[in-house]
Enzyme design. Structure first.
Site, PDB file in Angstrom:
ATOM      1  N   LYS A   1      50.536  40.493  26.093  1.00 47.95           N
ATOM      2  CA  LYS A   1      49.330  39.701  26.371  1.00 47.95           C
ATOM      3  C   LYS A   1      48.071  40.566  26.238  1.00 47.95           C
ATOM      4  O   LYS A   1      47.111  40.171  25.576  1.00 47.95           O
ATOM      5  CB  LYS A   1      49.457  39.128  27.785  1.00 47.95           C
ATOM      6  CG  LYS A   1      48.321  38.272  28.254  1.00 47.95           C
ATOM      7  CD  LYS A   1      48.769  37.401  29.426  1.00 47.95           C
ATOM      8  CE  LYS A   1      48.578  38.042  30.770  1.00 47.95           C
ATOM      9  NZ  LYS A   1      47.170  38.090  31.219  1.00 47.95           N
TER      10      LYS A   1
ATOM     11  N   ASP B   1      50.661  44.646  37.442  1.00 45.82           N
ATOM     12  CA  ASP B   1      51.157  43.284  37.189  1.00 45.82           C
ATOM     13  C   ASP B   1      52.636  43.128  37.547  1.00 45.82           C
ATOM     14  O   ASP B   1      53.139  42.012  37.600  1.00 45.82           O
ATOM     15  CB  ASP B   1      50.932  42.912  35.716  1.00 45.82           C
ATOM     16  CG  ASP B   1      49.445  42.821  35.379  1.00 45.82           C
ATOM     17  OD1 ASP B   1      48.636  42.559  36.296  1.00 45.82           O
ATOM     18  OD2 ASP B   1      49.090  43.025  34.207  1.00 45.82           O
TER      19      ASP B   1
HETATM   20  C1  S3P Z   1      44.600  43.764  32.038  1.00 50.97           C
HETATM   21  C2  S3P Z   1      44.252  44.641  33.029  1.00 50.97           C
HETATM   22  C3  S3P Z   1      44.639  44.447  34.434  1.00 50.97           C
HETATM   23  C4  S3P Z   1      45.837  43.528  34.543  1.00 50.97           C
HETATM   24  C5  S3P Z   1      45.645  42.274  33.751  1.00 50.97           C
HETATM   25  C6  S3P Z   1      45.462  42.593  32.283  1.00 50.97           C
HETATM   26  C7  S3P Z   1      44.120  44.005  30.666  1.00 50.97           C
HETATM   27  O1  S3P Z   1      43.569  43.862  35.138  1.00 50.97           O
HETATM   28  O2  S3P Z   1      46.079  43.215  35.894  1.00 50.97           O
HETATM   29  O3  S3P Z   1      46.759  41.421  33.892  1.00 50.97           O
HETATM   30  O4  S3P Z   1      44.632  43.376  29.723  1.00 50.97           O
HETATM   31  O5  S3P Z   1      43.222  44.828  30.508  1.00 50.97           O
HETATM   32  P1  S3P Z   1      42.329  44.720  35.702  1.00 50.97           P
HETATM   33  O6  S3P Z   1      41.555  45.235  34.555  1.00 50.97           O
HETATM   34  O7  S3P Z   1      41.542  43.754  36.538  1.00 50.97           O
HETATM   35  O8  S3P Z   1      42.934  45.815  36.521  1.00 50.97           O
END
Ligand code: S3P
Length: 433
Positions: free
Chosen positions: A24, A322
């Site tokens: 993702k 996550d």
């Molecule tokens: C992500 C970073 C994380 C993660 C999110 C996806 C990303 O969040 O929890 O599911 O793709 O950069 P944060 O940047 O808020 O830590």
């Protein structure tokens, strides 16, 4: 769809091979950079999740020409994006909808900051509760104007062609915030740098390099210079290790299990789950295979190996942020898990400390909530009814815990899984053995 309740019967064990749809985080970034590049970028294995569809929807609204088909390789989507060139996005006809996706809203804000028009970007009920000051503050320092009520979505962003480069130290380690600033920095004159207390996932840095942009890294500081044009690329997205985590935990939890996951991303900023699972007692074999589009890929085989008492320290948290819900699900079935320094969980798609503790308790678990984490003591789960509260990772974590319960469980709002992993329940049934 997302209100669908699913009944999960216990499983004796899980066995089989799994191929995952694309990561993702990486899908979002390839799409965003494809929209900024000159020419047509192809992305094979693009995530099938609703969040990554939100990014494509927003980028279409900003003038990128996007087509999506099932991947000929059989996992995920095959997306083509004809980009608008650096600084070439067009003013959208109306408000943009980021759906449930914090990544879409935060990272896109970095691009919108660099375009001289006003965009309103909103999202669903969950996204509308999430904190955005973490991107508003640095992007305003760079020269954008961003209006919101109390730092929450919707955001009204007025960008400028004259962004100033900044050297910014983030308040909370966040790859989304780091990425928003770097994406804005691509359009500023001079060098923009971001320093983090703890390094977060580096997919943006790797993706920028893949698109031909020089990225300088020194310790936990990352810098880019503005004005470099991006070249369209042919890309493949590795399988999502955060989705793999559910099958890894299922195999670790149930004696006699063995699951092999192929084509999974092994970026070291995301493989914390492997280290933690080993400490929790799992038997894991990792075989690196290929290095595609700047991301390492391999095969992971997991077998049940017993349960142990484990602690996750604050320094480790960004690397497993996550995966913490599903690790809690594992610990509810055996061993013990103590997590601290994870207050960020409270501002995810739900308050992932309170709603996790509540849902696992309803399945029979023993879990204490802490302001910045939790303490789970393994035991025998009875099964019961747990509400995912619209949170995809909770829907899947509760379902994995339910596999190890003595009776059936009902997961309410289980359809939320489609935000990152629409195929989840089909794969779950195929692995029962
Ligand atoms: C992500 C970073 C994380 C993660 C999110 C996806 C990303 O969040 O929890 O599911 O793709 O950069 P944060 O940047 O808020 O830590």
């Amino acid at each position: 769809m997302s209100s669908r309740a699913v009944t999960v019967e216990p499983a004796a064990r899980v066995r089989g091979r799994v191929q995952l749809p694309g990561d993702k985080s990486i899908s979002h970034r390839y799409a965003l950079l494809g929209a900024l590049a000159t020419g047509t970028t192809t992305i094979d294995g693009y995530s099938t999740g609703g969040d990554c569809a939100s990014t494509l929807r927003c980028l279409s609204g900003l003038g990128a020409v996007i087509d999506r088909q099932p991947s000929p390789a059989g996992t995920g989507l095959y997306v083509t994006i004809t980009g608008c060139g650096l600084g070439g996005l067009l003013a959208p006809a109306g408000p943009l909808d980021a759906g449930n996706s914090g990544s879409t809203m935060r990272m896109l804000s970095g691009l919108l900051a660099a375009h001289p028009f006003t965009t309103v970007i909103g999202g669903d009920e969950s996204l509308s509760r999430r904190p955005m000051r973490r991107v508003i503050v640095p992007l305003e320092q760079m020269g954008a104007r961003i209006a919101s009520v109390d730092g929450r979505p919707p955001l009204q962003i007025t960008g400028t062609r004259d962004l100033r480069p900044i050297a910014y130290t983030t308040e909370v380690p966040s790859a989304q915030v780091k990425s928003a600033i770097l994406l804005a920095g691509l359009h500023a004159q001079g060098t923009t740098s971001v320093t983090e207390a703890i390094a977060t996932r580096d997919h943006t840095e790797r993706a920028l390099e893949t698109f031909g942009v020089a990225v300088h890294r020194s310790g936990t500081t990352v810098s880019v210079s503005g004005g470099h044009h991006l070249t369209a690329r042919q890309l493949t997205v590795p399988g999502d290790i955060s989705s793999a985590a559910f099958w890894m935990v299922a195999a670790a939890a149930l004696p006699g299990s063995e699951v092999t996951i192929e084509g999974v991303g092994l970026n070291p900023s995301r493989t914390g789950i492997i280290d933690v699972l080993r400490r929790m007692g799992a038997d894991i074999e990792v075989t690196p295979t290929v290095f595609t589009s700047a991301e390492p890929i391999g095969t992971i085989r997991v077998r049940h190996g017993g349960f142990a008492v484990t602690e996750i320290t604050p320094e480790e948290v960004p690397g497993v942020i996550d995966e913490l819900p599903v690790l809690a699900a594992l610990a509810s079935l055996g061993g013990e898990l103590i997590v601290s320094g994870a207050a960020e969980l409270r501002v995810k798609e739900s308050d992932r400390i309170t709603s996790l503790a509540d849902g696992l308790r309803r399945l029979g678990a023993s879990i204490d909530e802490r302001p910045d984490g939790f303490h789970v003591r393994g035991g025998r789960l009875t099964g019961g009814t747990a509400d995912a509260l619209g949170d995809h990772r909770l829907a899947m974590a509760f379902s994995i815990a339910a596999l190890g319960a003595s009776g059936p469980s009902t997961i309410e709002d289980a359809g939320a899984a489609a935000v990152s992993y629409p195929e989840f329940f089909t794969i779950l049934d195929s692995l029962r053995a």
